[in-house]
Write an enzyme that holds these catalytic residues in place. Sequence first.
Site, short mmCIF file in Angstrom:
data_model
loop_
_atom_site.label_atom_id
_atom_site.label_comp_id
_atom_site.label_asym_id
_atom_site.label_seq_id
_atom_site.Cartn_x
_atom_site.Cartn_y
_atom_site.Cartn_z
N ASP A 103 -14.95 2.30 7.95
CA ASP A 103 -14.16 2.97 7.46
C ASP A 103 -14.61 4.00 6.47
OD1 ASP A 103 -11.24 4.12 7.33
OD2 ASP A 103 -11.69 3.27 5.13
N LYS B 92 -8.49 -1.63 5.97
CA LYS B 92 -8.64 -1.91 4.48
C LYS B 92 -7.73 -3.31 3.79
CE LYS B 92 -8.65 2.29 3.42
NZ LYS B 92 -9.30 3.81 3.39
N HIS C 167 0.70 -1.36 0.13
CA HIS C 167 -0.03 -0.10 0.00
C HIS C 167 0.89 1.20 -0.04
CE1 HIS C 167 -3.42 2.52 0.95
NE2 HIS C 167 -2.74 3.26 1.88
N ARG D 285 -14.97 12.38 8.97
CA ARG D 285 -13.35 12.74 9.53
C ARG D 285 -13.12 13.96 8.53
NH1 ARG D 285 -9.81 8.21 9.09
NH2 ARG D 285 -8.06 9.70 9.37
N SER E 218 -7.52 3.23 9.52
CA SER E 218 -8.28 3.32 8.22
C SER E 218 -7.42 2.40 7.09
CB SER E 218 -8.49 4.74 7.79
OG SER E 218 -8.74 4.89 6.61
N1 URA Z 1 -5.94 7.31 3.64
C1 URA Z 1 -6.84 6.30 3.99
O1 URA Z 1 -7.19 5.30 3.59
N2 URA Z 1 -7.28 6.65 5.34
C2 URA Z 1 -6.94 7.73 5.91
O2 URA Z 1 -7.47 8.03 7.00
C3 URA Z 1 -6.05 8.66 5.39
C4 URA Z 1 -5.50 8.32 4.06
#
Ligand code: URA
Length: 434
Positions: A161, A187, A82, A168, A183
């Site tokens: 999320d 994923k 990622h 947020r 977050s």
């Molecule tokens: N990328 C994400 O997937 N989540 C966040 O909170 C910030 C950047």
Amino acid sequence: MRMVDIIAKKRDGGELTTEEIQFLVTGYTDGTIPDYQMSAWAMAVFFRGMTPRETGDLTMAMAGSGEQLDLSSLSGIKVDKHSTGGVGDKTTLVVAPLVAAAGIPVAKMSGRGLGYSGGTIDKLESFAGFAVERSREQFLQQVRDIGVSVIGQSGNLTPADKKLYALRDVTATVEAVPLIASSIMSKKIAAGADAILLDVKVGKGAFMKSIEEAEVLAKAMVDIGTQVGRKTVAVISDMNQPLGFAVGNALEVKEAIDTLAGKGPRDLTELALAIGSRMLVLGGLVEDEQSGRAKLEEIMASGKAVEKLAQMVEAQGGDKSDVYETSRLPKAAIIHELVASEDGYVAQIDAEAVGHASVVLGAGRLTKEMAIDLAVGMVLHKKRGDQVKAGDILMTIHANKEELLASALQELEGAIVLSTKPPVDQPLIYKIIG
Ligand code: URA
């Protein structure tokens, strides 16, 4: 259990139990906890933080809030990668086929670009006919058959999320490290990763502007990985200038193919080898990073890495000739050269400004619904530290509309700074954590 008590406990600096965290994630996902209570809680976390245990619990509760991908039918350790996002970051296009060619199964879900940072899924659509939506069975079968598939993220992955991130965004609580870390990691875990390689970008073109901030985020994510039994390594890499030379979807695809053939830009090649070799270690294929690197260099030189990408393009509905003849990829109508007005050294190439200019040209989107132009973008001819003479080409801009080219040129004003002396060296990789 009452949400108001959980908010008060966090507001007063308390540590939430696993049950309390599960309660708030479940309640927020099913709508029994309203946005206003979740916002108050997120602000309390912003000021009070979370312990590693709480952050791990939040990650796993969010990972379990929706569909989870079961990759257990694929043999071997599934290593995901990622990037926190940047300009010209086409590393996944290189690393996915490269490590797959080495024998690591790659079943990867990637995102589209938003704002000035691009997304792998958009880039892959530069191959005409390339399908980014596949059924779960097609996706897994492709990995069994050829070792690699990259598709768009499934709609029902981590709904908690998705909701919390949107909240947020409008309540000034994005910049809380435990919330960002959970977050991202939720994923990756929901997408079935056994081990995770994180590329945390730092600099002008990245979410994290200082090395200290990037390190705090990287450590938080590695801690979560350790807590929840997923081996995690984070590479903190530079995003002050774009990665490689190309910015823009089809232009980046071409550069990724050159890199897979061992003829790519130095920085992109180095980052792909650094990340890929560590993925081979995480996947248990080699003992150490040096052996991984040697293996990957050999695969690049043999043509097997390009071949693996061609197999993936064909398996997902594209034409593999596009990989071998990149002149078939989308091309822009207007090529504009930006030249140096004086002699000197390139002291700075503002990645954020280049990213914004590429969005103006149509390569990226400002809202999720916007259509993009796969052909447009820019190719740098010089990078930081290079010597230039007046009249040398600094960048070629690939555009399809004169008025968008004019706006992009305005965005680029002052983006490339020349100096009379060479700038001090800036590392590509600042730190490896984990
Ligand atoms: N990328 C994400 O997937 N989540 C966040 O909170 C910030 C950047």
